[in-house]
Design a protein around this motif. Sequence first.
Motif, PDB file in Angstrom:
ATOM      1  N   ARG A  75       0.843  -1.199   0.000  1.00 38.24           N
ATOM      2  CA  ARG A  75       0.000   0.000   0.000  1.00 38.24           C
ATOM      3  C   ARG A  75       0.873   1.242   0.000  1.00 38.24           C
ATOM      4  O   ARG A  75       1.880   1.295   0.710  1.00 38.24           O
ATOM      5  CB  ARG A  75      -0.913   0.014   1.221  1.00 38.24           C
ATOM      6  CG  ARG A  75      -1.994   1.089   1.189  1.00 38.24           C
ATOM      7  CD  ARG A  75      -2.891   1.003   2.440  1.00 38.24           C
ATOM      8  NE  ARG A  75      -4.133   1.719   2.258  1.00 38.24           N
ATOM      9  CZ  ARG A  75      -4.290   3.037   2.457  1.00 38.24           C
ATOM     10  NH1 ARG A  75      -3.255   3.773   2.849  1.00 38.24           N
ATOM     11  NH2 ARG A  75      -5.469   3.604   2.271  1.00 38.24           N
ATOM     12  N   THR A  77       0.606   5.554   0.341  1.00 40.94           N
ATOM     13  CA  THR A  77      -0.113   6.806   0.553  1.00 40.94           C
ATOM     14  C   THR A  77       0.798   7.898   0.008  1.00 40.94           C
ATOM     15  O   THR A  77       1.880   8.145   0.549  1.00 40.94           O
ATOM     16  CB  THR A  77      -0.402   7.043   2.046  1.00 40.94           C
ATOM     17  OG1 THR A  77      -1.182   5.951   2.543  1.00 40.94           O
ATOM     18  CG2 THR A  77      -1.167   8.342   2.246  1.00 40.94           C
ATOM     19  N   GLU A  99      -3.554   5.295  -1.901  1.00 41.93           N
ATOM     20  CA  GLU A  99      -4.349   6.421  -1.430  1.00 41.93           C
ATOM     21  C   GLU A  99      -3.653   7.695  -1.879  1.00 41.93           C
ATOM     22  O   GLU A  99      -2.587   8.042  -1.375  1.00 41.93           O
ATOM     23  CB  GLU A  99      -4.490   6.406   0.089  1.00 41.93           C
ATOM     24  CG  GLU A  99      -5.317   7.566   0.622  1.00 41.93           C
ATOM     25  CD  GLU A  99      -5.392   7.617   2.137  1.00 41.93           C
ATOM     26  OE1 GLU A  99      -6.032   8.548   2.659  1.00 41.93           O
ATOM     27  OE2 GLU A  99      -4.804   6.737   2.799  1.00 41.93           O
ATOM     28  N   TRP A 137      -9.081   3.052  -4.314  1.00 39.35           N
ATOM     29  CA  TRP A 137      -7.830   2.767  -3.625  1.00 39.35           C
ATOM     30  C   TRP A 137      -7.188   1.504  -4.181  1.00 39.35           C
ATOM     31  O   TRP A 137      -5.985   1.429  -4.305  1.00 39.35           O
ATOM     32  CB  TRP A 137      -8.083   2.601  -2.115  1.00 39.35           C
ATOM     33  CG  TRP A 137      -8.202   3.901  -1.380  1.00 39.35           C
ATOM     34  CD1 TRP A 137      -8.107   5.155  -1.894  1.00 39.35           C
ATOM     35  CD2 TRP A 137      -8.441   4.063   0.023  1.00 39.35           C
ATOM     36  NE1 TRP A 137      -8.267   6.097  -0.907  1.00 39.35           N
ATOM     37  CE2 TRP A 137      -8.475   5.460   0.283  1.00 39.35           C
ATOM     38  CE3 TRP A 137      -8.634   3.183   1.073  1.00 39.35           C
ATOM     39  CZ2 TRP A 137      -8.689   5.970   1.567  1.00 39.35           C
ATOM     40  CZ3 TRP A 137      -8.847   3.689   2.346  1.00 39.35           C
ATOM     41  CH2 TRP A 137      -8.870   5.069   2.592  1.00 39.35           C
ATOM     42  N   SER A 149     -12.313   4.841  -1.397  1.00 35.00           N
ATOM     43  CA  SER A 149     -12.125   5.732  -0.251  1.00 35.00           C
ATOM     44  C   SER A 149     -13.460   6.015   0.427  1.00 35.00           C
ATOM     45  O   SER A 149     -14.495   6.124  -0.234  1.00 35.00           O
ATOM     46  CB  SER A 149     -11.483   7.046  -0.706  1.00 35.00           C
ATOM     47  OG  SER A 149     -12.366   7.765  -1.555  1.00 35.00           O
TER      48      SER A 149
END
Length: 265
Positions: A75, A77, A99, A137, A149
């Motif tokens: 993941r 961000t 994200e 996402w 999201s």
Amino acid sequence: MGLDKEVANAAGAVADIPAGASLAVGGFGLCGVPGVLIGALLERTEVRGLEVVSNNCGVDDRGLGLLLREGRIARMTSSYVGENKEFARQYLSGELEVELVPQGTLAERLRAGGAGIPAFYTPAGAGTQVAEGGLPWRYRADGGVAVASPPKELRSWGGREYLLEEGITTDFALVRAAAGDRHGNLVFHSSARNFNPLAAMAGRITIAEVEELVEPGELDPDAVHLPGIFVQRVVRVRPGDPAAERHVERRTVRTALLPEQQGGM
């Protein structure tokens, strides 16, 4: 922990980062990227499923792009995909959860987390899908949205809408500084100061690679950009280490003078 935070080498500094850990990683593009620490983590092939918070994910063969290429990041961000084609491919194929956060919001989320502020209101994103939710996402392999999201809480002040954003804290932070002392006080150079101090604040355990390691008291207190209270480990970059070399994302040079410039010679 004592005041002397120097660790002998990068391998020892990242030795306890487990699989599935969350990392805040400094750098802006390829400027100020902790390449030595990333390289040491790359050597630990069992460390996978990382959740990384960083302005971007390097490029295909530099910075965080090295971990991404090996499938070690689950993941991201970030503010943007940047120059990394593999980042885009993994995201669109459903291999990577992403994200995307407005750049200023990401910076403030890291700062807030490091300052112990759980959440804050900002006008950035109000009236857009950032507030409404539904941004992809993670995609499915067939192109559908697997994870979207959630909507964000909205409030109004002075006739303007603001949305609630959560502060970010991570298990570890990896940063690079131009100089530091054994107490963890750090100085960053120019653009490398953009996200490195914020990432360092957000990490519960912050590891800093420094180009120049000095004795406590040698740094001018007025020149310190990040106090040692936020840093737990310091590693000196070894001269000639290929992982410590500076790179740019896209090299642009002028091969000839423009016509208007030629007339002035």
